[in-house]
Design a protein around this motif. Structure first.
Motif, PDB file in Angstrom:
ATOM      1  N   PRO A 268     132.567  -8.755  29.756  1.00  0.00           N
ATOM      2  CA  PRO A 268     131.837  -8.849  28.478  1.00  0.00           C
ATOM      3  C   PRO A 268     132.456  -9.813  27.467  1.00  0.00           C
ATOM      4  N   PHE A 269     133.643 -10.287  27.733  1.00  0.00           N
ATOM      5  CA  PHE A 269     134.304 -11.208  26.789  1.00  0.00           C
ATOM      6  C   PHE A 269     135.324 -12.033  27.554  1.00  0.00           C
ATOM      7  N   ASP A 270     135.832 -13.078  26.940  1.00  0.00           N
ATOM      8  CA  ASP A 270     136.939 -13.799  27.581  1.00  0.00           C
ATOM      9  C   ASP A 270     138.203 -12.978  27.413  1.00  0.00           C
ATOM     10  N   LEU A 271     139.016 -12.946  28.440  1.00  0.00           N
ATOM     11  CA  LEU A 271     140.278 -12.230  28.306  1.00  0.00           C
ATOM     12  C   LEU A 271     141.203 -12.999  27.374  1.00  0.00           C
ATOM     13  N   THR A 272     142.059 -12.278  26.695  1.00  0.00           N
ATOM     14  CA  THR A 272     143.081 -12.968  25.905  1.00  0.00           C
ATOM     15  C   THR A 272     144.125 -13.517  26.882  1.00  0.00           C
ATOM     16  N   ASN A 273     144.896 -14.496  26.400  1.00  0.00           N
ATOM     17  CA  ASN A 273     145.931 -15.046  27.277  1.00  0.00           C
ATOM     18  C   ASN A 273     146.910 -13.969  27.732  1.00  0.00           C
ATOM     19  N   ALA A 274     147.192 -13.052  26.816  1.00  0.00           N
ATOM     20  CA  ALA A 274     148.134 -11.985  27.167  1.00  0.00           C
ATOM     21  C   ALA A 274     147.550 -11.104  28.267  1.00  0.00           C
ATOM     22  N   GLN A 275     146.273 -10.785  28.170  1.00  0.00           N
ATOM     23  CA  GLN A 275     145.647  -9.985  29.234  1.00  0.00           C
ATOM     24  C   GLN A 275     145.712 -10.717  30.574  1.00  0.00           C
ATOM     25  N   LYS A 276     145.441 -12.038  30.534  1.00  0.00           N
ATOM     26  CA  LYS A 276     145.491 -12.819  31.777  1.00  0.00           C
ATOM     27  C   LYS A 276     146.885 -12.805  32.374  1.00  0.00           C
ATOM     28  N   GLY A 298     151.232  -2.342  25.070  1.00  0.00           N
ATOM     29  CA  GLY A 298     150.294  -3.147  24.297  1.00  0.00           C
ATOM     30  C   GLY A 298     149.886  -2.370  23.082  1.00  0.00           C
ATOM     31  N   ASP A 299     149.725  -3.057  21.999  1.00  0.00           N
ATOM     32  CA  ASP A 299     149.395  -2.371  20.759  1.00  0.00           C
ATOM     33  C   ASP A 299     148.008  -1.755  20.844  1.00  0.00           C
ATOM     34  N   VAL A 300     147.765  -0.860  19.922  1.00  0.00           N
ATOM     35  CA  VAL A 300     146.456  -0.235  19.806  1.00  0.00           C
ATOM     36  C   VAL A 300     145.389  -1.327  19.687  1.00  0.00           C
ATOM     37  N   GLY A 301     144.369  -1.233  20.522  1.00  0.00           N
ATOM     38  CA  GLY A 301     143.282  -2.200  20.436  1.00  0.00           C
ATOM     39  C   GLY A 301     143.539  -3.523  21.129  1.00  0.00           C
ATOM     40  N   SER A 302     144.619  -3.624  21.882  1.00  0.00           N
ATOM     41  CA  SER A 302     144.942  -4.906  22.509  1.00  0.00           C
ATOM     42  C   SER A 302     144.170  -5.117  23.809  1.00  0.00           C
ATOM     43  N   GLY A 303     143.431  -4.107  24.225  1.00  0.00           N
ATOM     44  CA  GLY A 303     142.579  -4.280  25.402  1.00  0.00           C
ATOM     45  C   GLY A 303     143.240  -3.892  26.705  1.00  0.00           C
ATOM     46  N   LYS A 304     143.930  -2.767  26.707  1.00  0.00           N
ATOM     47  CA  LYS A 304     144.591  -2.313  27.928  1.00  0.00           C
ATOM     48  C   LYS A 304     143.566  -1.800  28.947  1.00  0.00           C
ATOM     49  N   THR A 305     142.479  -1.213  28.430  1.00  0.00           N
ATOM     50  CA  THR A 305     141.507  -0.629  29.351  1.00  0.00           C
ATOM     51  C   THR A 305     140.949  -1.667  30.325  1.00  0.00           C
ATOM     52  N   MET A 306     140.644  -2.854  29.805  1.00  0.00           N
ATOM     53  CA  MET A 306     140.084  -3.879  30.686  1.00  0.00           C
ATOM     54  C   MET A 306     141.088  -4.291  31.761  1.00  0.00           C
ATOM     55  N   VAL A 307     142.361  -4.330  31.402  1.00  0.00           N
ATOM     56  CA  VAL A 307     143.385  -4.651  32.399  1.00  0.00           C
ATOM     57  C   VAL A 307     143.386  -3.582  33.491  1.00  0.00           C
ATOM     58  N   ASP A 399     146.798   6.284  31.532  1.00  0.00           N
ATOM     59  CA  ASP A 399     146.441   5.630  30.265  1.00  0.00           C
ATOM     60  C   ASP A 399     147.023   6.362  29.068  1.00  0.00           C
ATOM     61  N   GLU A 400     147.388   5.595  28.059  1.00  0.00           N
ATOM     62  CA  GLU A 400     147.782   6.130  26.760  1.00  0.00           C
ATOM     63  C   GLU A 400     148.826   7.234  26.869  1.00  0.00           C
ATOM     64  N   GLN A 401     149.832   6.965  27.630  1.00  0.00           N
ATOM     65  CA  GLN A 401     150.858   7.971  27.810  1.00  0.00           C
ATOM     66  C   GLN A 401     152.195   7.390  27.489  1.00  0.00           C
ATOM     67  N   LEU A 450     146.206  -9.689  20.121  1.00  0.00           N
ATOM     68  CA  LEU A 450     144.955  -8.934  19.982  1.00  0.00           C
ATOM     69  C   LEU A 450     143.781  -9.856  20.303  1.00  0.00           C
ATOM     70  N   PRO A 451     142.646  -9.288  20.739  1.00  0.00           N
ATOM     71  CA  PRO A 451     141.481 -10.132  20.980  1.00  0.00           C
ATOM     72  C   PRO A 451     141.130 -10.940  19.727  1.00  0.00           C
ATOM     73  N   LYS A 452     140.543 -12.104  19.976  1.00  0.00           N
ATOM     74  CA  LYS A 452     140.199 -13.002  18.864  1.00  0.00           C
ATOM     75  C   LYS A 452     139.213 -12.369  17.899  1.00  0.00           C
ATOM     76  N   VAL A 559     134.990   3.357  19.076  1.00  0.00           N
ATOM     77  CA  VAL A 559     133.658   3.215  18.487  1.00  0.00           C
ATOM     78  C   VAL A 559     133.713   2.019  17.534  1.00  0.00           C
ATOM     79  N   PRO A 560     133.398   0.829  18.036  1.00  0.00           N
ATOM     80  CA  PRO A 560     133.621  -0.386  17.251  1.00  0.00           C
ATOM     81  C   PRO A 560     132.907  -0.428  15.900  1.00  0.00           C
ATOM     82  N   ASN A 561     131.810   0.306  15.742  1.00  0.00           N
ATOM     83  CA  ASN A 561     131.105   0.250  14.459  1.00  0.00           C
ATOM     84  C   ASN A 561     131.785   1.070  13.353  1.00  0.00           C
TER      85      ASN A 561
HETATM   86  P1  ADP Z   1     143.676  -0.246  23.878  1.00  0.00           P
HETATM   87  O1  ADP Z   1     144.666  -1.272  24.291  1.00  0.00           O
HETATM   88  O2  ADP Z   1     144.023   0.383  22.566  1.00  0.00           O
HETATM   89  O3  ADP Z   1     143.405   0.760  24.946  1.00  0.00           O
HETATM   90  P2  ADP Z   1     140.934  -0.958  24.345  1.00  0.00           P
HETATM   91  O4  ADP Z   1     141.120  -1.249  25.771  1.00  0.00           O
HETATM   92  O5  ADP Z   1     140.283   0.326  23.975  1.00  0.00           O
HETATM   93  O6  ADP Z   1     142.341  -1.040  23.587  1.00  0.00           O
HETATM   94  O7  ADP Z   1     140.185  -2.180  23.674  1.00  0.00           O
HETATM   95  C1  ADP Z   1     139.813  -2.181  22.335  1.00  0.00           C
HETATM   96  C2  ADP Z   1     138.500  -2.883  22.114  1.00  0.00           C
HETATM   97  O8  ADP Z   1     138.667  -4.275  22.328  1.00  0.00           O
HETATM   98  C3  ADP Z   1     137.409  -2.451  23.067  1.00  0.00           C
HETATM   99  O9  ADP Z   1     136.214  -2.384  22.342  1.00  0.00           O
HETATM  100  C4  ADP Z   1     137.370  -3.554  24.092  1.00  0.00           C
HETATM  101  O10 ADP Z   1     136.119  -3.684  24.674  1.00  0.00           O
HETATM  102  C5  ADP Z   1     137.713  -4.764  23.263  1.00  0.00           C
HETATM  103  N1  ADP Z   1     138.359  -5.857  23.990  1.00  0.00           N
HETATM  104  C6  ADP Z   1     139.289  -5.753  24.951  1.00  0.00           C
HETATM  105  N2  ADP Z   1     139.671  -6.974  25.371  1.00  0.00           N
HETATM  106  C7  ADP Z   1     138.971  -7.876  24.656  1.00  0.00           C
HETATM  107  C8  ADP Z   1     138.913  -9.310  24.626  1.00  0.00           C
HETATM  108  N3  ADP Z   1     139.673 -10.052  25.420  1.00  0.00           N
HETATM  109  N4  ADP Z   1     138.073  -9.881  23.740  1.00  0.00           N
HETATM  110  C9  ADP Z   1     137.304  -9.139  22.918  1.00  0.00           C
HETATM  111  N5  ADP Z   1     137.309  -7.790  22.908  1.00  0.00           N
HETATM  112  C10 ADP Z   1     138.128  -7.152  23.757  1.00  0.00           C
END
Ligand code: ADP
Ligand code: MG
Length: 700
Positions: A268-276, A298-307, A399-401, A450-452, A559-561
């Motif tokens: 759904p998005f480009d990965l950050t360099n750190a995620q890559k 990784g900090d809160v919101g840094s996108g660990k779930t996608m990794v 996760d998150e432990q 963090l994501p852009k 919940v991004p909103n």
């Molecule tokens: P955490 O590291 O705290 O577990 P999440 O994996 O929940 O963070 O990711 C936080 C939010 O950022 C989610 O909504 C996720 O979809 C979004 N996200 C993750 N990676 C990226 C990215 N590379 N670009 C934009 N949004 C991203």
């Protein structure tokens, strides 16, 4: 061969059977060697003497004075009798008092002599005095510098009741380290001693228990701290080494259709360099033929779930199953729904298993797991139960432990016939030194970006008097279409009270925000999982505008909103908890806010925590402050780690020793993995002495 240091403590001059028994029971000191490993926790500088005029600047701490003692007088009668005398130096006078042994003191004091006085001064009826000071005559061969640094040993109340005081331990230890028979086998290899110019163990113990000066003491401490940290790290590395020698890791050498298909078409998005970068590190682990044991920080919101998600696809591409374990039911449900949705186009079978999964469904899932028809299993701690058996589990993501110790991880290995790869993702970053002491057997990856497009969350501290304005602000945000989290503290020892405070909190909020009427979700720990899920779902889909909750939403919820996090009684929360809670907002493109409400009376630590939250959003920095405030022993996960065995080292202050000792332990094991060489003899000796520390013994 009976060595001097193996002598039972009872036979030391000044001990005897009664004291020996007390020392055994209270401190586990049986032999001379035990006595010497009872380290002092600080040293008092007895080489300094304070002029009496300055006493008032040092209330209630031990001080040392010098002077003549005037003939005193017995005051009062019977049990309340006290003896009072005046100590005089060139600068002033202070009263010395004795409530016991007055007669003896009266006889002992000689007003023609000079005395050294040691004790605590306090103010009584506007007069300074020292009660029951230690006295020492200053005669011709007295030298102040000889007294020097006096060790202060940890003592128990039980010992004090039995009249075993610091003085005795000082005397005994000194007597032993200065005894010509005193010898002790060194437990650090010669090359290491040489590298750092460390004193030998025997000398270090002498310099710790009876230092001649502060330089000696420092030298001793450096060596003994190093030794502690070296063995902590060596044990971790051995654990890792043993694992690698004993078990083969599954080789994931294919990057197949699932990974590529998802990556190319559905990401759904480009990965950050750190995620890559982190994914590359994980991929390298997965194909090298050893079991992966990696900590992802990784900090809160840094996108660990996608990794995690992409790593799981690597497992599936190679014909294996994967599982993801979350710390709370809510988070497991969120992952279950989110990942299933995300991977739908790939046609993968994703299941959720938690403590509240209905029995029938559970039976089905367990059967599917065994047959191998389930690709990904997501759940809570329910996953480590014995009946959860996979056909071919290849990857476990936790996760998150950061409460998941070595022993619990070990349980997960037993989930299949082969060792699955393990990826532990922290809830909040922890400082490097803490990671090394808690997770020394893991490799570490860090997402430091963090994501852009994220706007930093604005954090403010507000008091009761600001409440109307805060509420007005919430209205504005809701009217812009945003959603709000409103968190009340959990009262742990009383779920009833907690619920009550949450309900009255809810009433308070809804009273303030009565017009127009807003919609609410209410969430707390005592709700049934299905209810929780329903409330969460309403908030997630935007049906409700305000989520009033306890800390059940602390980790992972996404919940991004939602753009405002209000926390009540902020002072009751720990720093990492606050950082986690704040991390629930700032997940979308909108400006987000965190409002920390508190009472006006705050403890010093409470103030520091709030200030830190207002000052920074950097989780690594917050973690450092947290470690400073709480100390390593209080951090999550420390109970099972070797951290509590550290007697001299403090991972907050001894970072450089920690890093050096780990590097040394690493290269030592590289040279002599099984520690069979001659040079490793001191290490073998040390390991044979104490093979079973807590964490290691739990792993069989
Ligand atoms: P955490 O590291 O705290 O577990 P999440 O994996 O929940 O963070 O990711 C936080 C939010 O950022 C989610 O909504 C996720 O979809 C979004 N996200 C993750 N990676 C990226 C990215 N590379 N670009 C934009 N949004 C991203
Ligand atoms: Mg997460």
């Amino acid at each position: 061969m009976s060595e001097f240091v193996e002598t039972q403590i009872e036979f030391l001059k000044g001990v005897g059977p009664a004291k020996a028994q007390a020392l055994q029971q209270e401190l586990g000191i049986f032999t001379i060697a035990d006595l010497l490993s009872h380290y002092p926790f600080r040293h008092e500088d007895r080489s300094k003497v304070l002029p009496i005029v300055e006493v008032m600047n040092y209330p209630d701490v031990f001080i040392q004075l010098k002077g003549r003692i005037s003939r005193g007088e017995l005051i009062g009668h019977g049990p309340g009798t006290r003896y009072s005398a005046m100590l005089t130096d060139e600068t002033g006078q202070i009263e010395l008092v004795w409530f016991q042994g007055a007669k003896w003191i009266e006889k002992y004091i000689d007003n023609s002599k000079e005395y050294l006085i040691y004790g605590k001064a306090s103010k009584f009826r506007n007069q300074w005095n020292i009660a029951h000071p230690e006295l020492q005559v200053i005669d011709s061969d007295f030298q102040l510098s000889k007294l020097g640094l006096v060790p202060v040993y940890p003592l128990t109340e039980g010992l004090k009741r039995k009249k075993i005081e610091n003085k005795l331990l000082v005397k005994l230890s000194k007597q032993v380290v200065e005894d010509p028979r005193f010898k002790i086998q060194d437990n650090l290899p010669a090359p290491i001693l040489k590298k750092y110019n460390f004193p030998e163990k025997k000398d270090a113990l002498r310099m710790l228990h009876a230092p001649k000066d502060s330089q000696e003491l420092e030298q001793a401490k450096q060596r003994l701290k190093y030794e502690e940290l070296f063995y902590l790290q060596l044990r971790y590395l051995q654990l890792k080494g043993n694992r690698n020698r004993t078990y083969k890791g599954i080789v994931f050498d294919r990057v197949g259709e699932y990974f590529m298909g998802y990556y190319d078409k559905h990401l759904p998005f480009d990965l950050t360099n750190a995620q890559k970068r982190v994914l590359k590190e994980i991929r390298a682990d997965l194909k090298r033929g050893l079991q992966m044991n990696r900590l992802l920080q990784g900090d809160v919101g840094s996108g660990k779930t996608m990794v995690a998600q992409l790593s799981m696809l690597m497992a599936i591409d190679n014909g294996y199953q994967a599982c993801l374990m979350a710390p709370t039911e809510i988070l497991a449900q969120q992952h279950g729904a989110g990942i299933a949705e995300d991977l739908k186009p790939l046609g993968l079978q994703v299941r959720l298993l938690t403590g509240s999964t209905p029995k029938k469904q559970r039976t089905t899932i367990l059967a599917e797991l065994k047959e191998g028809t389930v690709d990904i299993l997501i759940g809570t701690h329910a996953l480590i139960e014995d009946e959860v058996v996979f056909q071919s589990l290849g990857l476990v993501v936790i996760d998150e432990q950061h409460r998941f110790g070595v022993a619990q991880r070990a349980r997960l290995w037993k989930k299949g016939n082969v060792l699955p790869h393990i990826l532990v993702m922290t809830a909040t970053p922890i400082p490097r030194t803490l990671a090394m002491t808690l997770y020394g057997d893991l490799d570490v990856s860090v997402i430091d970006e963090l994501p852009k497009g994220r706007k930093p969350i604005k954090t403010v501290h507000r008091h009761e008097s600001n409440r109307p304005l805060v509420m007005e602000f919430l209205k504005q945000e809701i009217n812009k279409g945003r959603q709000i989290y409103y968190v009340f503290p959990l009262i742990e020892d009383s779920p009833k009270l907690a619920l009550k405070s949450l309900m009255s909190g809810y009433e308070m909020v809804s009273d303030y925000l009565s017009t127009p009427t807003y919609t609410y979700s209410l969430l707390h720990g005592k709700m049934k999982p299905a209810e929780k899920e329903a409330e969460m779902e309403k908030f997630k889909t935007g049906k409700t505008q305000i989520m009033v909750a306890t800390t059940v939403i602390e980790v992972g919820v996404n919940v991004p909103n939602a753009s405002v996090m209000v926390i009540e009684n902020t002072e009751r929360f720990g720093l990492s908890q606050l950082h986690q809670l704040r991390g629930r907002v700032g997940r979308g493109a909108e400006q987000s806010y965190c409002i920390l409400m508190s009472g006006s009376k705050l403890s010093k630590a409470g103030k520091t925590r709030i200030k830190t939250m207002v000052r920074t959003t950097d989780g690594f920095e917050i973690a450092k402050v947290d470690l400073d405030l709480r100390g390593p022993g209080e951090m999550d996960g420390t109970r099972q780690s070797g951290i509590l065995d550290l007697r001299l080292s403090d991972i907050r202050k001894d970072e450089s020793i920690l890093i050096a000792s780990r590097a040394d332990a690493q290269s030592w094991l590289q040279e002599d993995e099984l520690l069979t060489s001659d040079a490793s003899k001191p290490i073998r000796y040390e390991l044979s002495k104490s093979p079973n520390r807590t964490i290691w013994s739990k792993i069989s």
